[in-house]
Write a protein that holds these residues in place. Structure first.
Motif, PDB file in Angstrom:
ATOM      1  N   GLN A 144      48.673  45.900  53.313  1.00 59.82           N
ATOM      2  CA  GLN A 144      49.860  46.568  53.845  1.00 59.82           C
ATOM      3  C   GLN A 144      50.877  45.553  54.367  1.00 59.82           C
ATOM      4  OE1 GLN A 144      48.906  49.596  56.717  1.00 59.82           O
ATOM      5  NE2 GLN A 144      47.356  50.545  55.434  1.00 59.82           N
ATOM      6  N   LEU A 145      50.385  44.484  54.948  1.00 56.98           N
ATOM      7  CA  LEU A 145      51.303  43.470  55.474  1.00 56.98           C
ATOM      8  C   LEU A 145      52.100  42.823  54.336  1.00 56.98           C
ATOM      9  CD1 LEU A 145      52.025  42.345  58.249  1.00 56.98           C
ATOM     10  CD2 LEU A 145      50.361  40.521  57.875  1.00 56.98           C
ATOM     11  N   MET A 146      51.452  42.534  53.219  1.00 52.22           N
ATOM     12  CA  MET A 146      52.149  41.933  52.076  1.00 52.22           C
ATOM     13  C   MET A 146      53.142  42.925  51.469  1.00 52.22           C
ATOM     14  SD  MET A 146      48.989  39.906  50.247  1.00 52.22           S
ATOM     15  CE  MET A 146      50.021  39.409  48.880  1.00 52.22           C
ATOM     16  N   GLN A 147      52.731  44.180  51.345  1.00 52.35           N
ATOM     17  CA  GLN A 147      53.637  45.178  50.789  1.00 52.35           C
ATOM     18  C   GLN A 147      54.871  45.360  51.670  1.00 52.35           C
ATOM     19  OE1 GLN A 147      51.256  48.692  50.309  1.00 52.35           O
ATOM     20  NE2 GLN A 147      50.233  47.957  48.458  1.00 52.35           N
ATOM     21  N   GLN A 148      54.652  45.465  52.966  1.00 54.75           N
ATOM     22  CA  GLN A 148      55.784  45.679  53.862  1.00 54.75           C
ATOM     23  C   GLN A 148      56.675  44.446  53.956  1.00 54.75           C
ATOM     24  OE1 GLN A 148      54.463  47.167  57.619  1.00 54.75           O
ATOM     25  NE2 GLN A 148      53.658  49.077  56.768  1.00 54.75           N
ATOM     26  N   GLN A 149      56.105  43.253  53.800  1.00 56.92           N
ATOM     27  CA  GLN A 149      56.924  42.041  53.790  1.00 56.92           C
ATOM     28  C   GLN A 149      57.844  42.043  52.575  1.00 56.92           C
ATOM     29  OE1 GLN A 149      57.122  39.646  56.188  1.00 56.92           O
ATOM     30  NE2 GLN A 149      58.847  38.888  54.967  1.00 56.92           N
ATOM     31  N   GLY A 150      57.297  42.454  51.412  1.00 60.86           N
ATOM     32  CA  GLY A 150      58.133  42.554  50.217  1.00 60.86           C
ATOM     33  C   GLY A 150      59.226  43.606  50.372  1.00 60.86           C
ATOM     34  N   GLN A 151      58.863  44.766  50.931  1.00 59.26           N
ATOM     35  CA  GLN A 151      59.871  45.801  51.146  1.00 59.26           C
ATOM     36  C   GLN A 151      60.935  45.338  52.141  1.00 59.26           C
ATOM     37  OE1 GLN A 151      57.803  49.329  52.357  1.00 59.26           O
ATOM     38  NE2 GLN A 151      56.675  49.523  50.427  1.00 59.26           N
ATOM     39  N   LEU A 152      60.509  44.618  53.165  1.00 58.57           N
ATOM     40  CA  LEU A 152      61.465  44.136  54.158  1.00 58.57           C
ATOM     41  C   LEU A 152      62.440  43.137  53.545  1.00 58.57           C
ATOM     42  CD1 LEU A 152      62.400  44.063  57.097  1.00 58.57           C
ATOM     43  CD2 LEU A 152      60.670  42.308  57.533  1.00 58.57           C
ATOM     44  N   GLU A 164      70.139  49.648  58.244  1.00 59.38           N
ATOM     45  CA  GLU A 164      69.671  48.825  59.360  1.00 59.38           C
ATOM     46  C   GLU A 164      68.485  49.481  60.071  1.00 59.38           C
ATOM     47  OE1 GLU A 164      73.134  48.390  61.722  1.00 59.38           O
ATOM     48  OE2 GLU A 164      73.950  46.699  60.579  1.00 59.38           O
ATOM     49  N   SER A 165      68.490  50.813  60.211  1.00 61.51           N
ATOM     50  CA  SER A 165      67.346  51.510  60.815  1.00 61.51           C
ATOM     51  C   SER A 165      66.106  51.378  59.945  1.00 61.51           C
ATOM     52  CB  SER A 165      67.688  52.990  61.028  1.00 61.51           C
ATOM     53  OG  SER A 165      68.773  53.143  61.911  1.00 61.51           O
ATOM     54  N   GLU A 166      66.303  51.427  58.630  1.00 63.32           N
ATOM     55  CA  GLU A 166      65.160  51.253  57.725  1.00 63.32           C
ATOM     56  C   GLU A 166      64.582  49.846  57.857  1.00 63.32           C
ATOM     57  OE1 GLU A 166      64.080  52.176  53.033  1.00 63.32           O
ATOM     58  OE2 GLU A 166      66.140  52.393  53.789  1.00 63.32           O
ATOM     59  N   VAL A 167      65.464  48.862  57.979  1.00 62.58           N
ATOM     60  CA  VAL A 167      64.990  47.488  58.180  1.00 62.58           C
ATOM     61  C   VAL A 167      64.245  47.381  59.508  1.00 62.58           C
ATOM     62  CG1 VAL A 167      65.729  45.109  58.561  1.00 62.58           C
ATOM     63  CG2 VAL A 167      66.765  46.458  56.726  1.00 62.58           C
ATOM     64  N   ALA A 168      64.792  48.006  60.562  1.00 60.78           N
ATOM     65  CA  ALA A 168      64.120  47.970  61.867  1.00 60.78           C
ATOM     66  C   ALA A 168      62.772  48.670  61.813  1.00 60.78           C
ATOM     67  CB  ALA A 168      65.015  48.615  62.924  1.00 60.78           C
ATOM     68  N   ASP A 169      62.680  49.777  61.052  1.00 60.91           N
ATOM     69  CA  ASP A 169      61.402  50.488  60.912  1.00 60.91           C
ATOM     70  C   ASP A 169      60.372  49.596  60.238  1.00 60.91           C
ATOM     71  OD1 ASP A 169      59.458  52.415  60.908  1.00 60.91           O
ATOM     72  OD2 ASP A 169      60.301  53.569  59.246  1.00 60.91           O
ATOM     73  N   LEU A 170      60.772  48.918  59.167  1.00 60.13           N
ATOM     74  CA  LEU A 170      59.842  48.015  58.484  1.00 60.13           C
ATOM     75  C   LEU A 170      59.446  46.848  59.379  1.00 60.13           C
ATOM     76  CD1 LEU A 170      61.410  47.963  54.905  1.00 60.13           C
ATOM     77  CD2 LEU A 170      59.244  49.003  55.589  1.00 60.13           C
ATOM     78  N   GLN A 171      60.390  46.335  60.155  1.00 60.01           N
ATOM     79  CA  GLN A 171      60.058  45.252  61.082  1.00 60.01           C
ATOM     80  C   GLN A 171      59.066  45.722  62.144  1.00 60.01           C
ATOM     81  OE1 GLN A 171      63.930  44.094  62.510  1.00 60.01           O
ATOM     82  NE2 GLN A 171      64.221  42.546  60.921  1.00 60.01           N
ATOM     83  N   LEU A 172      59.242  46.966  62.637  1.00 55.80           N
ATOM     84  CA  LEU A 172      58.315  47.505  63.626  1.00 55.80           C
ATOM     85  C   LEU A 172      56.917  47.661  63.040  1.00 55.80           C
ATOM     86  CD1 LEU A 172      58.061  48.671  66.518  1.00 55.80           C
ATOM     87  CD2 LEU A 172      58.582  50.908  65.551  1.00 55.80           C
ATOM     88  N   GLN A 173      56.840  48.196  61.831  1.00 56.23           N
ATOM     89  CA  GLN A 173      55.533  48.341  61.188  1.00 56.23           C
ATOM     90  C   GLN A 173      54.893  46.986  60.934  1.00 56.23           C
ATOM     91  OE1 GLN A 173      55.504  51.046  57.799  1.00 56.23           O
ATOM     92  NE2 GLN A 173      57.307  52.097  58.563  1.00 56.23           N
ATOM     93  N   GLN A 174      55.703  46.028  60.475  1.00 52.32           N
ATOM     94  CA  GLN A 174      55.158  44.696  60.209  1.00 52.32           C
ATOM     95  C   GLN A 174      54.679  44.042  61.497  1.00 52.32           C
ATOM     96  OE1 GLN A 174      57.949  41.853  58.723  1.00 52.32           O
ATOM     97  NE2 GLN A 174      56.396  40.675  57.613  1.00 52.32           N
ATOM     98  N   ALA A 175      55.423  44.234  62.598  1.00 52.91           N
ATOM     99  CA  ALA A 175      55.008  43.651  63.877  1.00 52.91           C
ATOM    100  C   ALA A 175      53.703  44.277  64.356  1.00 52.91           C
ATOM    101  CB  ALA A 175      56.104  43.850  64.924  1.00 52.91           C
ATOM    102  N   ALA A 176      53.563  45.610  64.172  1.00 52.51           N
ATOM    103  CA  ALA A 176      52.317  46.268  64.575  1.00 52.51           C
ATOM    104  C   ALA A 176      51.137  45.767  63.746  1.00 52.51           C
ATOM    105  CB  ALA A 176      52.459  47.781  64.433  1.00 52.51           C
ATOM    106  N   LEU A 177      51.358  45.590  62.427  1.00 50.05           N
ATOM    107  CA  LEU A 177      50.278  45.077  61.580  1.00 50.05           C
ATOM    108  C   LEU A 177      49.947  43.628  61.929  1.00 50.05           C
ATOM    109  CD1 LEU A 177      51.196  46.596  58.103  1.00 50.05           C
ATOM    110  CD2 LEU A 177      49.226  47.169  59.523  1.00 50.05           C
TER     111      LEU A 177
END
Length: 662
Positions: free
Chosen positions: A417-425, A512-525
């Protein structure tokens, strides 16, 4: 120790006199049938029928505190849950104090839902602004159609005799076409305005729905806490599926009774009566009460209420029982404790109070060594990750230093999930950069469109300001119509630019909210991935815990979220957690000396009693014996002892122990 009798056993004991009487009656009937009848036989039978044998009724129950609050594990979207901020047993609390909180991912969900709400607001604003810009285009087209119709009317009003028939027919056809085109443009404008209103209403409904969900999550997060409803003392309960006491960091299922807030108010007794014995009891009836924990003590209680319907109690057999609430006399003076066993029988059939059993000089009890500070070792709570693998853990009994890794967990889903979300981010960041460039170009285009519309309005104004006498009337009327058209179009161009700017701002805020959401998920992971390696916060002994099957966790074990695989016990704060049977509890008091032996270690230590349990309870799910907890503190600093080791303690019973056991 006299064990608590089941109501079915009590009913059999009560039926023995009746059974004996029935056998005697049957023998008497057989003898009467074999012997010749005598004149006195009917008289004896009449006397016997007039004096039936009274049936004794025996009840068993326990003492309850009337002002007790049950600490129920709060509901959760996942199970089991980890108990956090669980107040230590015996701690006095006030109404409103926090006594328990469960570990939940509600905080992360709330942050994410807030971001999703912001995205929904931005998306709605963008779509509404785009529709408003489109509506302005239809308004422009309508104004142009109205101007074209006005010009067509000017041409069509020319007399037929003053122009050629061809031009006359062409002007009339243009008037008809402009009339139809105006109707179409007006209908298009109205449809667009209705679509704007519908999208605005849909957006409001969507945002209202998300706000309700957010309020639900906030309320659920607030429900993850349990606060005291009254003043009292916290008493911990026992796990129904492990038999262990609930402590800070323990695992529990939502709905479990983790303990109680026990008040200091009035006590009452609750007993259970077998369905067949219910006719022999009535409300207001006096009962004689005796207590296993207080040998020789007795009270007279009164039945306050009896439930209207029986219920099954699987632990007592297949019988059905009525619950009887027994009131205790005021000022009885007995040191009653919640959970004490009560033996009750009707006052008329009560036997004499039994004398207390002969006192003993020595009392042997069993217990185990525990630590007053034991930190749980468990996997982190990572969103949408339910199962972990225990990759490494030091051997049990290892003395771990502060800062040393004590457990390593693995979860392949986290890395994926971390790799997938990094790519999406990264993709969203590039899209945001491109959007900023496109919007800068769109802003310049909007400025040019407004400037062009204003220039056209100024040009039409200058044309219409010519002297009316110098140009034809038809041409002058058309110039006036064109001036009105261009002026309205210039105003609409300004409004359209403002709507387009709002749409671009909302589109940028959405991304920008979508980017912040992905950053939040990535930070939690990332935080969860770092927490897969558990670091010892202080020095302690590592003690393994057991899983659902009763087996201790080991390397390679699958660990469900919320479970603790081990505890880190402080070796400098050891004490003995023991249990004394209810019948012998009156012989134990605070300050009592004891001699502790550790089987297999050939070691004997001196200790003394420092605390007694606030309530009586069953020893375990497998043993229904009623016991009371006893805490013993070593007189010195023991060496070589580890938490979890079984010990035997011999207490010296003195004559004043019974009075001090309160």
């Amino acid at each position: 120790m006299r064990p608590r009798l089941r109501p079915t056993t009590i009913a059999l004991l009560c039926a023995l006199p009746l059974l004996a009487a029935g056998i005697a009656a049957a023998v008497s009937a057989v003898s009467s049938a074999a012997a010749p009848p005598s004149p006195a036989a009917p008289a004896r039978q009449a006397v016997a029928g007039a004096a039936p044998i009274a049936r004794p009724v025996l009840l068993t129950g326990e003492i309850e505190a009337l002002d007790t609050q049950t600490i129920v594990v709060p509901p959760s979207m996942s199970a089991p849950v980890v108990l956090r901020n669980f107040v230590a047993e015996g701690t006095p609390v006030k109404a409103g104090d926090l006594v328990l909180r469960i570990e939940t991912s509600g905080g992360a969900n709330i942050d994410r839902m807030k971001i999703e709400l912001q995205r929904a607001i931005a998306r709605t604003q963008r779509e509404v602004a785009n529709l408003e810009a489109g509506a302005i285009d239809t308004e422009k087209a309508l104004i142009s159609a109205e101007a074209a119709l006005a010009k067509a009317k000017v041409d069509a009003a020319l007399p037929k005799l003053q122009i050629t028939p061809l031009n006359y027919d062409r002007y009339q056809a243009e008037l008809d076409r402009a009339t139809r085109d105006l109707a179409i443009k007006r209908e298009t404008r109205d449809n667009y305005l209705r679509s704007v209103d519908r999208r605005r209403e849909d957006g409001e409904l969507e945002m209202k729905k998300m706000q309700i969900n957010l309020a639900f999550q906030i309320a659920q997060l607030k429900q993850s806490e349990v606060r005291a409803e009254r003043d009292g003392v916290v008493v911990h309960g026992y796990s129904p599926w492990k038999g262990e006491r609930f402590e800070e960091g323990a695992s529990a299922w939502p709905g479990n009774a983790a303990g109680v807030v026990q008040g200091q108010g009035q006590m009452a007794a609750s007993a259970w009566v077998l369905e067949a014995d219910r006719p022999y009891l009535s409300e207001g009836q006096d009962l004689s009460l005796r207590f296993d924990a207080l040998p020789g003590a007795a009270l007279t209680g009164k039945i306050q209420s009896i439930t209207s319907a029986p219920e099954a109690r699987a632990s007592w057999g297949r019988g059905r029982y009525f619950r009887v609430r027994i009131g205790l006399p005021e000022g009885h003076g007995l040191p009653l404790v919640a959970g004490m066993s009560v033996f009750a029988e009707p006052r008329t059939a009560a036997a004499a109070v039994r004398p207390p059993p002969p006192s003993v000089q020595l009392l042997a009890i069993e217990g185990e060594i525990a630590s007053r500070q034991a930190l749980p070792v468990s996997p982190p709570s990572i969103p949408y990750v339910w199962q972990y693998k225990l990759a490494s853990i030091p051997p049990e009994g290892t003395l771990v230093q502060a800062g040393q890794p004590i457990a390593q967990f693995e979860a392949g889903e986290v890395t994926t999930q971390l790799m997938q979300q990094q790519g999406q981010l990264n993709e969203k960041r590039r899209a945001l950069e491109k959007l900023l460039l496109d919007q800068a170009e769109a802003d310049r285009a909007g400025e040019l469109a407004v400037a062009e519309a204003q220039s056209n309005a100024e040009k039409s104004e200058r044309k219409a300001s010519q002297p009316k006498e110098l140009i034809r009337r038809v041409d002058y009327d058309k110039l006036v119509i064109e001036r009105t058209e261009k002026t309205a179009l210039a105003k609409l161009a300004v409004q359209q630019r403002a709507a387009q700017i709002r749409a671009r701002h909302a589109e940028r805020a959405d991304l920008e909210s979508e980017v912040a959401d992905l950053q939040l998920q990535q930070a939690a992971l990332a935080k969860g991935q770092a927490a897969l390696t558990v670091i010892a916060p202080r020095k302690g002994l590592l003690m393994y815990r057991s899983n659902f099957s009763g087996e201790k966790f080991s390397v390679g074990s699958q660990v469900f979220m919320g479970l603790s695989v081990a505890t880190l016990a402080d070796p400098e704060q050891l004490y003995i957690n023991a249990a004394v049977p209810e019948a012998q509890a009156s012989s134990v008091h605070v300050g009592q000396q004891a001699r502790v032996t550790v089987p297999g270690a050939n070691q004997a230590l001196n200790a003394h009693v420092v605390a007694l349990g606030r309530a009586f309870h069953g020893k375990s799910t497998a043993q229904s014996t009623i016991v009371r907890n006893v805490e013993l503190q070593f007189d010195g600093t023991p060496a070589g002892l580890k938490p979890g080791a079984a010990v035997q303690a011999v207490l010296v019973v003195d004559a004043g122990g019974k009075e001090r056991s309160r």
